[in-house]
Design a protein around this motif. Sequence first.
Motif, PDB file in Angstrom:
ATOM      1  N   SER A  70      -3.384   6.553   7.753  1.00  0.00           N
ATOM      2  CA  SER A  70      -4.440   5.583   7.456  1.00  0.00           C
ATOM      3  C   SER A  70      -3.946   4.144   7.574  1.00  0.00           C
ATOM      4  O   SER A  70      -4.696   3.256   7.994  1.00  0.00           O
ATOM      5  CB  SER A  70      -4.993   5.827   6.046  1.00  0.00           C
ATOM      6  OG  SER A  70      -3.954   5.769   5.069  1.00  0.00           O
ATOM      7  N   GLN A  71      -2.668   3.896   7.237  1.00  0.00           N
ATOM      8  CA  GLN A  71      -2.146   2.537   7.306  1.00  0.00           C
ATOM      9  C   GLN A  71      -1.957   2.072   8.745  1.00  0.00           C
ATOM     10  O   GLN A  71      -2.207   0.916   9.081  1.00  0.00           O
ATOM     11  CB  GLN A  71      -0.829   2.437   6.537  1.00  0.00           C
ATOM     12  CG  GLN A  71      -0.995   2.583   5.029  1.00  0.00           C
ATOM     13  CD  GLN A  71       0.302   2.303   4.287  1.00  0.00           C
ATOM     14  OE1 GLN A  71       1.375   2.240   4.893  1.00  0.00           O
ATOM     15  NE2 GLN A  71       0.204   2.115   2.974  1.00  0.00           N
ATOM     16  N   LYS A  72      -1.533   3.014   9.615  1.00  0.00           N
ATOM     17  CA  LYS A  72      -1.298   2.665  11.020  1.00  0.00           C
ATOM     18  C   LYS A  72      -2.521   2.930  11.906  1.00  0.00           C
ATOM     19  O   LYS A  72      -2.444   2.787  13.122  1.00  0.00           O
ATOM     20  CB  LYS A  72      -0.097   3.438  11.552  1.00  0.00           C
ATOM     21  CG  LYS A  72       1.210   3.102  10.834  1.00  0.00           C
ATOM     22  CD  LYS A  72       2.368   3.925  11.395  1.00  0.00           C
ATOM     23  CE  LYS A  72       3.681   3.601  10.693  1.00  0.00           C
ATOM     24  NZ  LYS A  72       4.800   4.418  11.208  1.00  0.00           N
ATOM     25  N   GLN A  73      -3.611   3.352  11.268  1.00  0.00           N
ATOM     26  CA  GLN A  73      -4.848   3.631  12.003  1.00  0.00           C
ATOM     27  C   GLN A  73      -4.654   4.682  13.098  1.00  0.00           C
ATOM     28  O   GLN A  73      -5.156   4.559  14.213  1.00  0.00           O
ATOM     29  CB  GLN A  73      -5.413   2.336  12.611  1.00  0.00           C
ATOM     30  CG  GLN A  73      -5.813   1.283  11.587  1.00  0.00           C
ATOM     31  CD  GLN A  73      -6.964   1.743  10.700  1.00  0.00           C
ATOM     32  OE1 GLN A  73      -8.033   2.100  11.185  1.00  0.00           O
ATOM     33  NE2 GLN A  73      -6.718   1.749   9.392  1.00  0.00           N
ATOM     34  N   ILE A  74      -3.908   5.735  12.756  1.00  0.00           N
ATOM     35  CA  ILE A  74      -3.664   6.829  13.697  1.00  0.00           C
ATOM     36  C   ILE A  74      -4.533   8.028  13.314  1.00  0.00           C
ATOM     37  O   ILE A  74      -4.561   8.428  12.143  1.00  0.00           O
ATOM     38  CB  ILE A  74      -2.181   7.246  13.696  1.00  0.00           C
ATOM     39  CG1 ILE A  74      -1.301   6.105  14.211  1.00  0.00           C
ATOM     40  CG2 ILE A  74      -1.967   8.499  14.535  1.00  0.00           C
ATOM     41  CD1 ILE A  74       0.185   6.391  14.084  1.00  0.00           C
TER      42      ILE A  74
END
Length: 362
Positions: A70-74
């Motif tokens: 979620s933090q790296k938008q993966i």
Amino acid sequence: MAEIVISELVQHYGNVPAVSGVSIHVKDGELVSLLGPSGCGKSTTLAALAGLERPTSGSITVGGIPFFDSQKQIYLPPEARNCGLVFQSYALWPHMTVFENCAFALNLRKVSKADQKKRVMDALALVEMENFAARFPYQLSGGQQQRVALARTLTYEPTILLLDEPLSNLDAKLRERARTWLRSLQKKVGLTTVFVTHDQAEALAMSDRVAVMNAGKIIQYDTPQAIYDQPKDRFVADFIGSSVLLRTRVTASADGRHTLALPDGQHITLQLTYPAQVNENIDVAIRAETLNLVAGTPGCTERALKGQISNSSYLGSRYECDFTVGQTPLRIETTIPLTSISSGDLWAELANTRYAAFPVDK
């Protein structure tokens, strides 16, 4: 390496949290069960791992490849994850033969016909279904359909195997045989496997480790033996196996042994997993298999409780009865014919083992 690392996984449906901060590490080649009651979040966790659900937050990594972060938008779509998923309903195409069902994923991957045949027949041989390749699903039993669903998954050589209660549609005897066969197949193939079930016997019998879940969280993650013998809290003690929580007060403690007073004035001395203090009120988890019904004088009076039988059932090879001590019914399994017990004192003698115990909620 196909180890699975799930970290702080959260899944909301609107304002309702289905999964709340689940973290789990599945080693390469392990079979790990997600075990818990309906609605605990185990299938939601599996769906997030397969890519069928997009989590609210957290991360999922398989074999060093980020599936979700979620933090790296993966977010890797399901078709890019190469997960083998077997559903509870098996989800076989009814208009296709066994061979065609197993070849379906290979057709999508543009695998040559010659290679398709070899891979399908090799997979069917693994599950001992190669002689049924020309049949349709309706011509198969439930256990045979389950094997075909597994073979279909194995044909495209998945990185990990995800099983969503695949044995729940089988009858009791076939289910026992199927779990032994499935565990043997998993070891032979060597696939890292996550198995979702609400059946504790399945989880204990098949798993390298078990994650007990409740209300969207992992309550305890350990080996089957540790889960059973050393439950972390009263939910695990109550959910795993057949336990009754016996309310007691500690009256003495020495050398790892605790003398406990019951509300009806009886005393017992036991080894406990919990470091209870004198005068502390605790609940002791008593399992049926640690109790021995005694008519007459017990062999060890310091581990025996006097009571009476309030209910009983005949189960063929044994009797199961509720042995009431004060106001608490303890479950006992015995081979003593209950009809032969006419009168006299009845005792429940506790085994000389360590008992899980928990402080009483204030």
